[in-house]
Design an enzyme around this catalytic site. Structure first.
Site, PDB file in Angstrom:
ATOM      1  N   THR A 125      23.745  40.220  33.798  1.00 19.36           N
ATOM      2  CA  THR A 125      24.667  40.821  32.835  1.00 19.36           C
ATOM      3  C   THR A 125      26.092  40.855  33.378  1.00 19.36           C
ATOM      4  OG1 THR A 125      25.283  42.972  31.923  1.00 19.36           O
ATOM      5  CG2 THR A 125      23.808  43.015  33.775  1.00 19.36           C
ATOM      6  N   ASP A 126      27.065  40.865  32.470  1.00 22.33           N
ATOM      7  CA  ASP A 126      28.469  40.980  32.903  1.00 22.33           C
ATOM      8  C   ASP A 126      28.756  42.359  33.500  1.00 22.33           C
ATOM      9  OD1 ASP A 126      28.388  42.515  30.583  1.00 22.33           O
ATOM     10  OD2 ASP A 126      30.152  41.590  29.652  1.00 22.33           O
ATOM     11  N   GLU A 127      27.830  43.321  33.282  1.00 24.06           N
ATOM     12  CA  GLU A 127      28.086  44.680  33.780  1.00 24.06           C
ATOM     13  C   GLU A 127      28.124  44.749  35.299  1.00 24.06           C
ATOM     14  OE1 GLU A 127      26.282  47.905  31.642  1.00 24.06           O
ATOM     15  OE2 GLU A 127      25.992  46.665  29.880  1.00 24.06           O
ATOM     16  N   TYR A 153      22.066  51.257  36.248  1.00 23.25           N
ATOM     17  CA  TYR A 153      21.589  50.017  35.615  1.00 23.25           C
ATOM     18  C   TYR A 153      22.297  48.807  36.222  1.00 23.25           C
ATOM     19  CZ  TYR A 153      21.565  46.147  32.256  1.00 23.25           C
ATOM     20  OH  TYR A 153      21.480  44.901  31.686  1.00 23.25           O
ATOM     21  N   LYS A 157      20.908  45.634  38.569  1.00 20.75           N
ATOM     22  CA  LYS A 157      21.015  44.217  38.170  1.00 20.75           C
ATOM     23  C   LYS A 157      21.787  43.419  39.230  1.00 20.75           C
ATOM     24  CE  LYS A 157      19.825  42.483  34.802  1.00 20.75           C
ATOM     25  NZ  LYS A 157      18.522  41.851  34.442  1.00 20.75           N
TER      26      LYS A 157
HETATM   27  P1  NAD Z   1      14.934  45.200  26.392  1.00 23.03           P
HETATM   28  O1  NAD Z   1      15.010  46.551  27.030  1.00 23.03           O
HETATM   29  O2  NAD Z   1      15.006  45.071  24.916  1.00 23.03           O
HETATM   30  O3  NAD Z   1      13.581  44.470  26.861  1.00 23.03           O
HETATM   31  C1  NAD Z   1      13.100  44.529  28.164  1.00 23.03           C
HETATM   32  C2  NAD Z   1      11.678  43.980  28.155  1.00 23.03           C
HETATM   33  O4  NAD Z   1      11.190  43.985  29.514  1.00 23.03           O
HETATM   34  C3  NAD Z   1      10.681  44.821  27.333  1.00 23.03           C
HETATM   35  O5  NAD Z   1       9.864  43.979  26.563  1.00 23.03           O
HETATM   36  C4  NAD Z   1       9.869  45.554  28.386  1.00 23.03           C
HETATM   37  O6  NAD Z   1       8.544  45.871  27.962  1.00 23.03           O
HETATM   38  C5  NAD Z   1       9.881  44.549  29.532  1.00 23.03           C
HETATM   39  N1  NAD Z   1       9.665  45.168  30.837  1.00 23.03           N
HETATM   40  C6  NAD Z   1      10.292  46.256  31.351  1.00 23.03           C
HETATM   41  N2  NAD Z   1       9.815  46.530  32.580  1.00 23.03           N
HETATM   42  C7  NAD Z   1       8.882  45.585  32.849  1.00 23.03           C
HETATM   43  C8  NAD Z   1       8.049  45.324  33.981  1.00 23.03           C
HETATM   44  N3  NAD Z   1       8.078  46.104  35.069  1.00 23.03           N
HETATM   45  N4  NAD Z   1       7.219  44.254  33.935  1.00 23.03           N
HETATM   46  C9  NAD Z   1       7.169  43.455  32.833  1.00 23.03           C
HETATM   47  N5  NAD Z   1       7.916  43.673  31.736  1.00 23.03           N
HETATM   48  C10 NAD Z   1       8.773  44.722  31.747  1.00 23.03           C
HETATM   49  O7  NAD Z   1      16.071  44.371  27.109  1.00 23.03           O
HETATM   50  P2  NAD Z   1      17.031  43.224  26.510  1.00 23.03           P
HETATM   51  O8  NAD Z   1      18.204  43.854  25.887  1.00 23.03           O
HETATM   52  O9  NAD Z   1      16.214  42.267  25.753  1.00 23.03           O
HETATM   53  O10 NAD Z   1      17.535  42.547  27.872  1.00 23.03           O
HETATM   54  C11 NAD Z   1      16.764  41.521  28.486  1.00 23.03           C
HETATM   55  C12 NAD Z   1      17.453  41.101  29.763  1.00 23.03           C
HETATM   56  O11 NAD Z   1      18.777  40.647  29.477  1.00 23.03           O
HETATM   57  C13 NAD Z   1      17.602  42.226  30.785  1.00 23.03           C
HETATM   58  O12 NAD Z   1      17.354  41.696  32.060  1.00 23.03           O
HETATM   59  C14 NAD Z   1      19.054  42.648  30.653  1.00 23.03           C
HETATM   60  O13 NAD Z   1      19.557  43.159  31.861  1.00 23.03           O
HETATM   61  C15 NAD Z   1      19.722  41.328  30.276  1.00 23.03           C
HETATM   62  N6  NAD Z   1      20.951  41.435  29.473  1.00 23.03           N
HETATM   63  C16 NAD Z   1      20.963  42.182  28.331  1.00 23.03           C
HETATM   64  C17 NAD Z   1      22.138  42.232  27.553  1.00 23.03           C
HETATM   65  C18 NAD Z   1      22.164  43.017  26.260  1.00 23.03           C
HETATM   66  O14 NAD Z   1      23.221  43.112  25.636  1.00 23.03           O
HETATM   67  N7  NAD Z   1      21.061  43.558  25.784  1.00 23.03           N
HETATM   68  C19 NAD Z   1      23.268  41.522  27.956  1.00 23.03           C
HETATM   69  C20 NAD Z   1      23.209  40.762  29.132  1.00 23.03           C
HETATM   70  C21 NAD Z   1      22.047  40.716  29.879  1.00 23.03           C
HETATM   71  P1  TYD Z   2      25.412  50.009  24.778  1.00 18.18           P
HETATM   72  O1  TYD Z   2      24.928  49.360  23.546  1.00 18.18           O
HETATM   73  O2  TYD Z   2      24.603  51.095  25.403  1.00 18.18           O
HETATM   74  O3  TYD Z   2      25.700  48.835  25.813  1.00 18.18           O
HETATM   75  P2  TYD Z   2      26.454  48.888  27.265  1.00 18.18           P
HETATM   76  O4  TYD Z   2      26.754  50.271  27.633  1.00 18.18           O
HETATM   77  O5  TYD Z   2      25.416  48.304  28.141  1.00 18.18           O
HETATM   78  O6  TYD Z   2      27.668  48.064  27.090  1.00 18.18           O
HETATM   79  O7  TYD Z   2      26.848  50.602  24.488  1.00 18.18           O
HETATM   80  C1  TYD Z   2      27.905  49.786  24.029  1.00 18.18           C
HETATM   81  C2  TYD Z   2      29.156  50.633  23.947  1.00 18.18           C
HETATM   82  O8  TYD Z   2      28.958  51.632  22.930  1.00 18.18           O
HETATM   83  C3  TYD Z   2      29.443  51.413  25.223  1.00 18.18           C
HETATM   84  O9  TYD Z   2      30.845  51.464  25.421  1.00 18.18           O
HETATM   85  C4  TYD Z   2      28.897  52.806  24.945  1.00 18.18           C
HETATM   86  C5  TYD Z   2      29.110  52.963  23.454  1.00 18.18           C
HETATM   87  N1  TYD Z   2      28.114  53.823  22.763  1.00 18.18           N
HETATM   88  C6  TYD Z   2      28.549  54.859  21.920  1.00 18.18           C
HETATM   89  O10 TYD Z   2      29.758  55.086  21.741  1.00 18.18           O
HETATM   90  N2  TYD Z   2      27.607  55.626  21.304  1.00 18.18           N
HETATM   91  C7  TYD Z   2      26.278  55.435  21.481  1.00 18.18           C
HETATM   92  O11 TYD Z   2      25.466  56.209  20.906  1.00 18.18           O
HETATM   93  C8  TYD Z   2      25.852  54.361  22.320  1.00 18.18           C
HETATM   94  C9  TYD Z   2      24.385  54.095  22.547  1.00 18.18           C
HETATM   95  C10 TYD Z   2      26.811  53.567  22.935  1.00 18.18           C
END
Ligand code: NAD
Ligand code: TYD
Length: 341
Positions: A125-127, A153, A157
């Protein structure tokens, strides 16, 4: 690449990725997922009978089970999505983040090493880069931006990324890392900003915006993230990091107002609540490396992506209502009860 182990394939991005691959490639997929609160097999109901798809319930920290799954299915490639993924949850408690995101990645890397597999792609992630100043618009995260994490988090990562990098250098493993900006789209768990606001607005409930709402995120439609990962799998250079992003920065408050406008709901639903501790101010991705070196670019402009997403949440009320009625509600109480100002 023939047989891919996709970990975390029942989550938001993982399930979109499984479907994207089955539609666009001839690879076989084993979806290995622990089914935590974020894993939902309903996300995959339309592909569960596909001959090229198989589900295995398992924890990435369970080395024996990962090892068995890899050898039984003749896996040659691992794509690791499995993670605890929500910043707010990592603030309430970080143990699971350390265990799954760090130890789990180490287990996968060891199995990968011991079985001499072909490719390992870590979905990051970019975070991991921390926060950018809001008044220097020209500054964006590049692959050379130093890691500077703010939340448990992102720290977990970044640790996983460093482990991947160490296995590349020490064990000469074919490892790739992608770092993507915030995703949005169908099947996103309604704890993240966009689906939470959509669900709240559709229910005519208050929309909790943290702080002054002026934090900036760079949004990418989930399918474009999936196509970026496939591009890196096919053409990426081992040991390299590739940023993935859509050049699409928004203030949170503007996203929330846009959602209300597109749903025809009043802005009076917006409620400013206490800020998230350690809240990163701005994320912005420079994705010129993957664009110039590998020829990837996003296919969806934000207007289309957000319209598709809103349409999906409108048409799939059952999906998110079911998700929100269970354990999630307990989390909601815990996270928001002390934030009301
Ligand atoms: P999510 O929370 O929706 O899904 C995570 C999945 O991983 C779930 O299906 C969960 O059951 C599974 N999981 C959790 N712990 C596990 C374990 N110990 N063993 C096996 N499975 C397990 O997450 P997401 O938003 O789909 O993100 C997926 C990946 O992409 C993550 O690694 C996250 O860091 C990365 N990512 C997410 C975003 C975003 O905006 N959501 C952006 C950049 C990178
Ligand atoms: P989020 O979707 O949790 O992603 P991330 O923190 O990983 O970027 O949040 C996106 C942005 O929205 C972040 O700046 C936090 C803000 N946010 C709110 O203002 N209210 C909310 O209830 C949530 C979940 C997030």
């Amino acid at each position: 690449m023939k047989n891919i182990l996709v970990t975390g394939g029942a989550g938001f991005i993982g399930s979109n990725f499984v479907k994207y691959v089955l539609k666009n490639y001839d690879w076989n997929i084993v979806n290995y997922d622990k089914l935590t609160y974020a894993g939902n097999l309903e996300n995959l109901s339309d592909v569960e009978k596909n001959q090229r798809y198989k589900f295995v319930k398992g924890d990435i920290c369970d080395e024996k089970k990962v090892e068995f799954t890899v050898s039984e299915n003749d896996v040659d490639t691992i794509v690791n999505f499995a993670a605890e993924s929500h910043v707010d949850r990592s603030i309430l408690g970080s143990r699971e983040f350390v265990i799954t995101n760090i130890v789990g990645t180490q287990v996968l890397l060891d199995v990968f090493k011991n079985n001499n597999l072909e490719k390992f792609l870590q979905v990051s992630t970019d975070e991991v880069y921390g926060s950018l100043p809001e008044n220097q618009k020209e500054l964006k995260f590049t692959e050379n931006t130093p890691l500077n994490t703010s939340s448990p988090y992102s720290a977990s990562k970044a640790s996983a990324d460093l482990l991947c990098n160490s296995y590349f250098h020490t064990h000469k493993l074919p490892v790739l890392i992608t770092r993507c900006s915030n995703n949005y789209g169908p099947y996103q768990f309604p704890e993240k900003l966009i689906p939470l606001m959509l669900a709240k607005a559709l229910n005519d409930e208050n929309l909790p915006v943290y702080g002054d709402g002026k934090n900036i995120r760079d949004w990418l439609f989930v399918e474009d993230h999936c196509s970026g990962i496939c591009t890196v799998l096919e053409k990426g250079k081992f040991g390299e990091v590739y940023n993935i992003g859509g050049n699409n920065e928004w203030f949170n408050i503007d996203i929330v107002k846009l959602i209300l406008k597109l749903l025809g709901k009043p802005e009076s639903l917006i409620t400013f609540v206490k800020d998230r501790p350690g809240h990163d101010r701005r994320y912005a991705i420079d994705s010129s490396k993957i664009q110039n070196e590998l020829g990837w670019k996003p296919a969806n402009v934000f207007e289309d992506g957000i319209s598709k997403t809103i349409k999906w949440y409108r048409e799939n009320e059952q999906w998110w209502k079911k998700v929100m009625s269970g354990e999630y509600m307990k989390y909601y109480e815990q996270n928001y009860a002390h934030k009301i100002v």
